[in-house]
Design an enzyme around this catalytic site. Structure first.
Site, mmCIF file in Angstrom:
data_model
loop_
_atom_site.group_PDB
_atom_site.id
_atom_site.type_symbol
_atom_site.label_atom_id
_atom_site.label_comp_id
_atom_site.label_asym_id
_atom_site.label_seq_id
_atom_site.Cartn_x
_atom_site.Cartn_y
_atom_site.Cartn_z
ATOM 1 N N ASP A 152 0.823 -1.212 0.000
ATOM 2 C CA ASP A 152 0.000 0.000 0.000
ATOM 3 C C ASP A 152 0.863 1.270 0.000
ATOM 4 O OD1 ASP A 152 -2.424 1.343 0.023
ATOM 5 O OD2 ASP A 152 -3.243 0.198 1.695
ATOM 6 N N GLU A 185 -1.234 1.773 -5.100
ATOM 7 C CA GLU A 185 -1.051 3.217 -4.835
ATOM 8 C C GLU A 185 -2.158 4.030 -5.502
ATOM 9 O OE1 GLU A 185 -0.642 4.147 -8.223
ATOM 10 O OE2 GLU A 185 0.615 5.768 -7.453
ATOM 11 N N TRP A 186 -3.263 3.334 -5.788
ATOM 12 C CA TRP A 186 -4.539 3.953 -6.169
ATOM 13 C C TRP A 186 -4.482 4.704 -7.501
ATOM 14 C CZ3 TRP A 186 -2.706 6.550 -1.347
ATOM 15 C CH2 TRP A 186 -2.706 5.655 -0.273
ATOM 16 N N GLY A 187 -3.461 4.408 -8.308
ATOM 17 C CA GLY A 187 -3.369 5.059 -9.619
ATOM 18 C C GLY A 187 -2.879 6.491 -9.559
ATOM 19 N N ASN A 189 0.029 7.823 -9.218
ATOM 20 C CA ASN A 189 1.275 8.140 -9.939
ATOM 21 C C ASN A 189 1.377 7.352 -11.245
ATOM 22 O OD1 ASN A 189 2.765 9.840 -7.758
ATOM 23 N ND2 ASN A 189 1.989 8.028 -6.679
ATOM 24 N N ASP A 207 -10.371 3.448 -3.232
ATOM 25 C CA ASP A 207 -11.042 2.231 -2.755
ATOM 26 C C ASP A 207 -12.489 2.125 -3.240
ATOM 27 O OD1 ASP A 207 -8.697 1.851 -1.495
ATOM 28 O OD2 ASP A 207 -9.486 1.895 0.541
HETATM 29 C C1 GLA Z 1 -6.009 1.326 1.533
HETATM 30 C C2 GLA Z 1 -6.184 0.302 0.421
HETATM 31 C C3 GLA Z 1 -7.292 -0.653 0.789
HETATM 32 C C4 GLA Z 1 -6.982 -1.345 2.102
HETATM 33 C C5 GLA Z 1 -6.752 -0.301 3.190
HETATM 34 C C6 GLA Z 1 -6.225 -0.926 4.482
HETATM 35 O O1 GLA Z 1 -7.120 2.165 1.641
HETATM 36 O O2 GLA Z 1 -6.444 0.940 -0.794
HETATM 37 O O3 GLA Z 1 -7.475 -1.618 -0.240
HETATM 38 O O4 GLA Z 1 -5.847 -2.152 1.955
HETATM 39 O O5 GLA Z 1 -5.801 0.683 2.792
HETATM 40 O O6 GLA Z 1 -5.980 0.015 5.480
#
Ligand code: GLA
Length: 403
Positions: A152, A185-187, A189, A207
């Site tokens: 993460d 890293e949620w896209g 970068n 998320d």
């Molecule tokens: C981030 C991630 C999630 C999960 C949480 C855990 O938000 O994107 O998928 O792993 O952390 O804290």
């Protein structure tokens, strides 16, 4: 500096370069999108070893393993403290038998165990991250028998993502145990531009939230609805392929949406070659949820070895058409109704060409047999397709050429 010391230093630096030049990800993993389960969407921090064991049991007993699910992944909050030497330990109350024992249990079921860490000092839930402990943690995970690492991006304070993820990739390689490396890293970068050789998949958005199209006043990272995640994938298909996938986040099937929404969500994740990581309580799921998650025909679209992510070829208001080339000149085609009213649609089987895979569908030259992957009805492309598509749902067909 005396000569001996200088020599040693040169050797050590040389060693470092050689090691890094040779380091790679484990290439044999993730040739098709990974499938499994993850604790976060349903349980967040309410996890313990019993939940993980029971989930592994359910995966086998309820036909999930048979349908292709393989990884049982522990997300955030498994952590205890680091010891005086810096080694991480699990939370003793939640995981009294230790992670190694859990991995043994999961392996004995023919499944694999995944774990979670973070590139920063602390994880998103505030537990110890792997910053400055990457090699140590990768070694620890390998010694426990871990098969999958989700990594993460919280608390990373100005770290360079490419560098940080590459360090962990190298640490995993060096630890010597094949562990699938899932970048999270949620896209932010644009990992699709640099992570092909770093990880086996990368999250493309914040998320997921179990809602078809909820509008939140400001889109917090943790509130991405199904349609919003879908819309963010449009430009990304060129970056995905065997061993490196766009990850649309873990599934919300069975977590509160309607049956049609769950089916559509699952179908879209399959079409777009996203990892299929279930995120519900497998021990207590309904038969409907189970039947969605174990639809082998839909899963086969996701697991097709060609590994070409679906292409959106048409949108008009709430109606979209997506196509995905498959092995052996087969295709999947999906009609999506995003809106709240039923749609009646007549499809004339127009020809199309996909530049990315250089494949064409020409219905004048070839006739295809189609199967509806949810209703299991069949037909062929010599007849016009007339379909009624319910609100928030899909019609998903597999096309096989008639020779
Ligand atoms: C981030 C991630 C999630 C999960 C949480 C855990 O938000 O994107 O998928 O792993 O952390 O804290």
């Amino acid at each position: 500096m005396n000569k001996k010391l200088l020599f040693l230093l040169v050797v050590c630096i040389g060693e470092l370069f050689v090691t890094n030049a040779q380091a790679q990800k484990f290439d044999e993993l993730g040739k098709t999108p990974q499938m499994g389960w993850n604790s976060w969407n349903k349980f967040a921090c309410n996890i313990n070893e019993q939940l993980i064991r029971e989930t592994a049991d359910a995966m086998v007993k309820l036909g999930m393993k048979d349908a292709g699910y393989e990884y049982v992944n522990i997300d955030d909050c498994w952590h205890g403290e680091r010891d005086a030497l810096g080694f991480i330990h699990p939370n003793k109350k939640r995981f009294p038998s230790g992670i190694k024992a859990l991995a043994d249990y999961v392996h004995a079921q023919g499944l694999k165990l995944g774990i979670y860490s973070d590139a920063g000092e602390t994880t998103c839930a505030g537990h110890p991250g792997s910053l400055n402990h990457e090699y140590q943690d990768a070694l620890t995970y390998a010694s426990w028998g871990i098969d999958y690492v989700k990594y993460d991006w919280c608390d990373t304070k100005g770290l360079n993502p490419q560098v940080a993820y590459t360090i962990m990739r190298d640490a995993i390689k060096k630890a010597g145990r094949p562990m699938l490396f899932s970048i999270c890293e949620w896209g932010e970068n644009e990992p699709w531009k640099w992570a092909k050789d770093v990880g086996h998949s990368w999250r493309t958005t914040g998320d997921i939230y179990p809602c078809w199209n909820c509008e939140f006043r400001n889109y917090a990272l943790s509130k991405q609805n199904i349609l919003r995640i879908l819309d963010e994938q449009i430009e990304l298909r060129q970056y995905a392929g065997p061993g490196h996938w766009n990850d649309m986040d873990m599934l919300e099937v069975g977590n509160g949406m309607s049956i049609n929404e769950d089916r559509a969500h699952f179908s879209l994740w399959a079409m777009l070659d996203s990892p299929l990581i279930s995120g519900n309580d497998l021990r207590n799921m309904s038969e409907t949820t189970r039947s969605i998650l174990t639809n082998k025909d839909v899963i086969a679209i996701n697991q097709d070895k060609l590994g070409v992510q679906a292409l959106k070829i048409f949108r008009e208001k709430d109606f979209e058409i997506w196509v995905k080339p498959l092995e052996k000149n087969e295709w999947a085609i999906l009609f999506l109704n995003r809106g709240g009213q039923s749609l009646t649609y007549t499809y004339l089987w127009l020809p199309l060409h996909d530049n990315l895979s250089n494949r064409s569908l020409d219905f004048d030259k070839t006739t295809y047999l189609w199967t509806d992957l949810w209703a299991k009805t069949t037909g062929n492309t010599r007849q016009i397709l007339k379909a009624e598509i319910a609100p928030h749902s899909v019609l998903m067909l597999r096309l096989k050429p008639i020779h």
